[in-house]
Design a protein around this motif. Structure first.
Motif, mmCIF file in Angstrom:
data_model
loop_
_atom_site.group_PDB
_atom_site.id
_atom_site.type_symbol
_atom_site.label_atom_id
_atom_site.label_comp_id
_atom_site.label_asym_id
_atom_site.label_seq_id
_atom_site.Cartn_x
_atom_site.Cartn_y
_atom_site.Cartn_z
ATOM 1 N N PHE A 182 0.808 -1.215 0.000
ATOM 2 C CA PHE A 182 0.000 0.000 0.000
ATOM 3 C C PHE A 182 0.852 1.280 0.000
ATOM 4 O O PHE A 182 0.311 2.379 -0.027
ATOM 5 C CB PHE A 182 -0.924 0.019 1.211
ATOM 6 C CG PHE A 182 -1.954 -1.083 1.200
ATOM 7 C CD1 PHE A 182 -2.996 -1.061 0.286
ATOM 8 C CD2 PHE A 182 -1.873 -2.143 2.081
ATOM 9 C CE1 PHE A 182 -3.949 -2.076 0.258
ATOM 10 C CE2 PHE A 182 -2.815 -3.158 2.070
ATOM 11 C CZ PHE A 182 -3.850 -3.126 1.159
ATOM 12 N N ALA A 183 2.184 1.123 0.040
ATOM 13 C CA ALA A 183 3.062 2.293 0.093
ATOM 14 C C ALA A 183 2.839 3.179 -1.125
ATOM 15 O O ALA A 183 2.804 2.713 -2.263
ATOM 16 C CB ALA A 183 4.515 1.841 0.160
ATOM 17 N N GLY A 184 2.650 4.458 -0.874
ATOM 18 C CA GLY A 184 2.449 5.419 -1.942
ATOM 19 C C GLY A 184 1.080 5.373 -2.580
ATOM 20 O O GLY A 184 0.823 6.064 -3.572
ATOM 21 N N LYS A 185 0.176 4.585 -1.992
ATOM 22 C CA LYS A 185 -1.154 4.447 -2.584
ATOM 23 C C LYS A 185 -2.219 5.137 -1.739
ATOM 24 O O LYS A 185 -2.088 5.258 -0.525
ATOM 25 C CB LYS A 185 -1.508 2.968 -2.761
ATOM 26 C CG LYS A 185 -0.632 2.266 -3.786
ATOM 27 C CD LYS A 185 -1.055 0.829 -4.009
ATOM 28 C CE LYS A 185 -0.188 0.173 -5.079
ATOM 29 N NZ LYS A 185 -0.551 -1.247 -5.305
ATOM 30 N N ARG A 186 -3.262 5.542 -2.438
ATOM 31 C CA ARG A 186 -4.434 6.124 -1.782
ATOM 32 C C ARG A 186 -5.485 5.018 -1.688
ATOM 33 O O ARG A 186 -5.946 4.517 -2.699
ATOM 34 C CB ARG A 186 -4.943 7.312 -2.583
ATOM 35 C CG ARG A 186 -3.913 8.440 -2.724
ATOM 36 C CD ARG A 186 -4.203 9.321 -3.917
ATOM 37 N NE ARG A 186 -4.167 8.553 -5.167
ATOM 38 C CZ ARG A 186 -4.344 9.085 -6.372
ATOM 39 N NH1 ARG A 186 -4.568 10.387 -6.503
ATOM 40 N NH2 ARG A 186 -4.307 8.322 -7.454
ATOM 41 N N VAL A 187 -5.809 4.660 -0.451
ATOM 42 C CA VAL A 187 -6.656 3.497 -0.212
ATOM 43 C C VAL A 187 -7.963 3.923 0.446
ATOM 44 O O VAL A 187 -7.965 4.764 1.364
ATOM 45 C CB VAL A 187 -5.939 2.466 0.695
ATOM 46 C CG1 VAL A 187 -6.809 1.235 0.900
ATOM 47 C CG2 VAL A 187 -4.584 2.073 0.110
ATOM 48 N N GLY A 188 -9.043 3.350 -0.014
ATOM 49 C CA GLY A 188 -10.331 3.565 0.618
ATOM 50 C C GLY A 188 -10.827 2.278 1.252
ATOM 51 O O GLY A 188 -10.791 1.225 0.608
ATOM 52 N N VAL A 189 -11.223 2.328 2.508
ATOM 53 C CA VAL A 189 -11.855 1.186 3.173
ATOM 54 C C VAL A 189 -13.290 1.584 3.479
ATOM 55 O O VAL A 189 -13.536 2.588 4.167
ATOM 56 C CB VAL A 189 -11.118 0.789 4.464
ATOM 57 C CG1 VAL A 189 -11.889 -0.301 5.195
ATOM 58 C CG2 VAL A 189 -9.701 0.314 4.150
ATOM 59 N N ILE A 190 -14.226 0.823 2.969
ATOM 60 C CA ILE A 190 -15.645 1.099 3.203
ATOM 61 C C ILE A 190 -16.154 0.102 4.224
ATOM 62 O O ILE A 190 -16.201 -1.103 3.979
ATOM 63 C CB ILE A 190 -16.445 0.995 1.896
ATOM 64 C CG1 ILE A 190 -15.902 1.985 0.858
ATOM 65 C CG2 ILE A 190 -17.928 1.263 2.153
ATOM 66 C CD1 ILE A 190 -16.579 1.897 -0.494
ATOM 67 N N GLY A 191 -16.506 0.594 5.407
ATOM 68 C CA GLY A 191 -17.010 -0.273 6.463
ATOM 69 C C GLY A 191 -16.132 -0.249 7.694
ATOM 70 O O GLY A 191 -14.897 -0.330 7.592
ATOM 71 N N THR A 192 -16.769 -0.131 8.861
ATOM 72 C CA THR A 192 -16.030 -0.099 10.124
ATOM 73 C C THR A 192 -16.621 -1.111 11.112
ATOM 74 O O THR A 192 -16.765 -0.840 12.299
ATOM 75 C CB THR A 192 -16.050 1.316 10.734
ATOM 76 O OG1 THR A 192 -17.409 1.771 10.839
ATOM 77 C CG2 THR A 192 -15.252 2.285 9.910
ATOM 78 N N GLY A 193 -16.948 -2.294 10.599
ATOM 79 C CA GLY A 193 -17.394 -3.383 11.459
ATOM 80 C C GLY A 193 -16.205 -4.207 11.911
ATOM 81 O O GLY A 193 -15.055 -3.747 11.912
ATOM 82 N N ALA A 194 -16.455 -5.461 12.271
ATOM 83 C CA ALA A 194 -15.413 -6.323 12.824
ATOM 84 C C ALA A 194 -14.243 -6.506 11.865
ATOM 85 O O ALA A 194 -13.083 -6.564 12.281
ATOM 86 C CB ALA A 194 -16.006 -7.674 13.202
ATOM 87 N N THR A 195 -14.538 -6.597 10.565
ATOM 88 C CA THR A 195 -13.469 -6.742 9.569
ATOM 89 C C THR A 195 -12.729 -5.438 9.366
ATOM 90 O O THR A 195 -11.496 -5.396 9.364
ATOM 91 C CB THR A 195 -14.052 -7.231 8.232
ATOM 92 O OG1 THR A 195 -14.639 -8.525 8.420
ATOM 93 C CG2 THR A 195 -12.973 -7.313 7.173
ATOM 94 N N GLY A 196 -13.475 -4.363 9.182
ATOM 95 C CA GLY A 196 -12.861 -3.069 8.927
ATOM 96 C C GLY A 196 -11.881 -2.637 10.005
ATOM 97 O O GLY A 196 -10.795 -2.143 9.719
ATOM 98 N N VAL A 197 -12.238 -2.857 11.270
ATOM 99 C CA VAL A 197 -11.369 -2.402 12.355
ATOM 100 C C VAL A 197 -10.094 -3.242 12.443
ATOM 101 O O VAL A 197 -9.117 -2.806 13.054
ATOM 102 C CB VAL A 197 -12.094 -2.398 13.724
ATOM 103 C CG1 VAL A 197 -13.345 -1.546 13.674
ATOM 104 C CG2 VAL A 197 -12.405 -3.796 14.204
ATOM 105 N N GLN A 198 -10.076 -4.422 11.819
ATOM 106 C CA GLN A 198 -8.847 -5.207 11.746
ATOM 107 C C GLN A 198 -7.965 -4.746 10.591
ATOM 108 O O GLN A 198 -6.739 -4.690 10.709
ATOM 109 C CB GLN A 198 -9.167 -6.699 11.595
ATOM 110 C CG GLN A 198 -9.780 -7.335 12.836
ATOM 111 C CD GLN A 198 -10.015 -8.836 12.681
ATOM 112 O OE1 GLN A 198 -10.269 -9.333 11.593
ATOM 113 N NE2 GLN A 198 -9.939 -9.563 13.787
#
Length: 544
Positions: A182-198
């Motif tokens: 992920f170095a140098g990348k713009r990342v989007g994470v959609i969701g903050t449930g049990a998976t997202g917080v990991q």
């Protein structure tokens, strides 16, 4: 009900996770012909599919590992209190090797349809490779969280970067999860449930920018993971039988009992000290060991929720961000409590940006990223940590039809109706392990699913000994069980929450119907009822 033909198999088991492979093993050990079917290339279930960085147990490893506790792989040694996905997959593989169950499985194969053939008292199964077969007993072990929920966003096909659901992490040519840099990348994470917080803290370590698109915050508490030393593991191994017997006495088969007091019975100073100790304790103690009225009293729940909210404010530097991370739409513990490691501290990093998409939703995706209002968030990678269609989702995706061609998805359109959460009237000889309304879905699945597989095996052996080949619940037994499940759930604070264990249906008149998918009466009470049914000659089932 006469049996006219001999089917290709006594039983077909759908799923090769921890419950499915154990059920397949038990039936084979008892002289039944059995075929297991799974879409994956090998065993593992949730531990095969969920290979995202940070994926790990939120159950203590030693309490989850039934195959070690039961003596199938007694030599097994855990390296961490809460094992990560690679170790979990090794554990399932070791158990599969010892039980020698791969010879009974058809991998890389999906069940497309399962229709009950009334004339011959068999299930007609069609697979996605075109094969057709018959079985007497159809057993689903598809897991409570296996049907990925992917939002249908406009324009997602136009996005020029990488986009994938967390449970379908990209793989290399050998089928192993890719180590995405992920170095140098713009990342989007959609969701903050049990998976997202990991995932979020791991991605934040190297990403140029991480945009966390949050619709609804969750009450998250520290996992407190640590390595297990040799001496500590030796002691745990010596106590395997004790650990198994103990977790069977707890409501959810986690190594916790609730405090027997009500919140109001404890002085504030003592109560706060108790909360502090539970918050610092590894695992689900803050959820499952606190006062007994946590999920019954709004007033009691608010006291603990306020305590956890205070912890969030302490850990997040920006007060505005902290408030966005504090839930206001559900009580503490009314949804699954995600276990986290430095999740809240992640928002103190300058490269991490919290985007509230509840007040301003994502409009669409464009070639360069996500469009919200007039603003475009430039992204290289989008990770959908958007959860699963819980418990019934995998069954809904199979064309299952019972008596008179009635589809299971139609029979359960307003919520499941079952007996013991194991069978539904109109669908003879169809058993749902870790399914709706049984004692395994709202539970430590590693243990509860295995105990349920043992019970089903005992029932099928009883039927074989008694020359029975047909079983379905009586209408009265199913109604009594289902009404009790719904009534018990309605007493709790979970009843008004849109969690994955609740089926929410919007009616044409605008009303909302919420039906629980889980049984909340506790594992010991559930297993007691099941044993009473078995001792009474499987009272409540029509056997023929």
């Amino acid at each position: 009900m006469p049996t006219i033909i001999n089917p290709d198999y006594d039983a077909v088991v759908i799923g090769a996770g921890v419950t499915g492979i154990y059920q397949t093993y038990l039936l084979d050990q008892n002289g039944m012909s059995v075929l297991g079917v799974d879409a994956a290339e090998d065993v593992g279930g949730t531990w095969y599919w969920n290979r995202y960085p940070g994926c790990r147990l939120d159950t203590e490893s030693y309490a989850y590992g039934y195959f070690a506790l039961k003596g199938i792989i007694p030599e097994w040694r855990w390296s961490e209190n809460f094992a990560g996905q690679p170790e979990m997959l090794r554990y399932v593989n070791a158990a599969a090797d010892r039980m020698d169950i791969r010879r009974l499985y058809k991998f890389k194969t999906k069940v497309v349809s399962a229709h009950y053939n009334e004339a011959d008292n068999v299930w007609d199964i069609r697979l996605d490779d075109g094969a057709c077969l018959t079985c007497r007993y159809l057993i689903s072990a598809t897991g409570p969280l296996s049907a990925s929920a992917m939002p249908d966003y406009k324009g997602l096909d136009l996005f020029q970067g990488e986009a994938f659901h967390s449970s379908r992490w990209p793989t290399d040519a050998d089928g192993k999860p890719r180590n995405i840099d992920f170095a140098g990348k713009r990342v989007g994470v959609i969701g903050t449930g049990a998976t997202g917080v990991q995932i979020i803290p791991i991605v934040a370590e190297t990403a140029q920018d991480l945009f966390v698109f949050q619709r609804t915050p969750n009450w998250c508490t520290p996992l407190g993971n640590s390595a297990l030393g040799e001496e500590e593991m030796d002691l745990i191994k010596a106590r395997f039988p004790t650990i198994l017997e103990y977790v069977k006495t707890t409501p959810t088969a986690f190594p916790y009992h609730r405090d027997t007091r009500k919140t109001s019975e404890v002085p504030e100073k003592e109560r706060n000290a108790f909360f502090e100790a539970l918050y610092d304790k590894p695992g689900y103690g803050i959820w499952l060991s606190t006062f007994r009225d946590l999920l019954l009293s709004k007033e009691s729940n608010k006291i603990l929720a306020d305590f956890v909210a205070g912890k969030i404010r302490q850990r997040v530097d920006d007060p505005e961000v902290a408030e966005k991370l504090i839930p206001v739409d559900h009580p503490f513990g009314a949804k699954r409590v995600p276990m986290e490691t430095n999740y809240y501290e992640t928002y103190n990093q300058p490269n991490v940006h919290l985007v509230d998409i509840k007040t301003t939703p994502i409009d669409e995706f464009v070639a360069q990223g996500a469009k919200i209002g007039e603003e475009i968030y430039d992204l290289d990678v989008i990770i959908f940590a958007t959860g699963f269609d819980g418990i019934t989702g995998s069954l809904d995706r199979i064309d299952i039809r019972g008596h008179d061609g009635v589809r299971l998805i139609d029979a359960w359109v307003d919520g499941p109706s079952t007996y013991l959460g194991l069978q539904a009237r109109g669908f003879p000889n169809f058993y749902t392990l870790v399914g709706p309304h049984n004692g395994s879905a709202f539970c430590n699945v590693g243990v509860c699913g295995a105990l349920q597989a043992e019970w089903v095996t005992q029932m099928l052996c009883y039927m074989k000994a008694g020359n029975y080949s047909y079983a379905q619940p009586t209408q009265a037994a199913e109604k009594q069980w289902t009404d009790a499940v719904y009534a018990d759930f309605a007493r709790t604070l979970m009843a008004d929450t849109n969690a994955w264990w609740v089926k929410v249906t919007q009616k044409p008149d605008g009303t909302t119907v919420r039906r629980t998918l889980v049984y909340v009466g506790g594992g010991p009470e559930y297993r007691k009822r099941c044993e009473e049914v078995a001792y009474g000659g499987y009272e409540g089932f029509e056997l023929a």
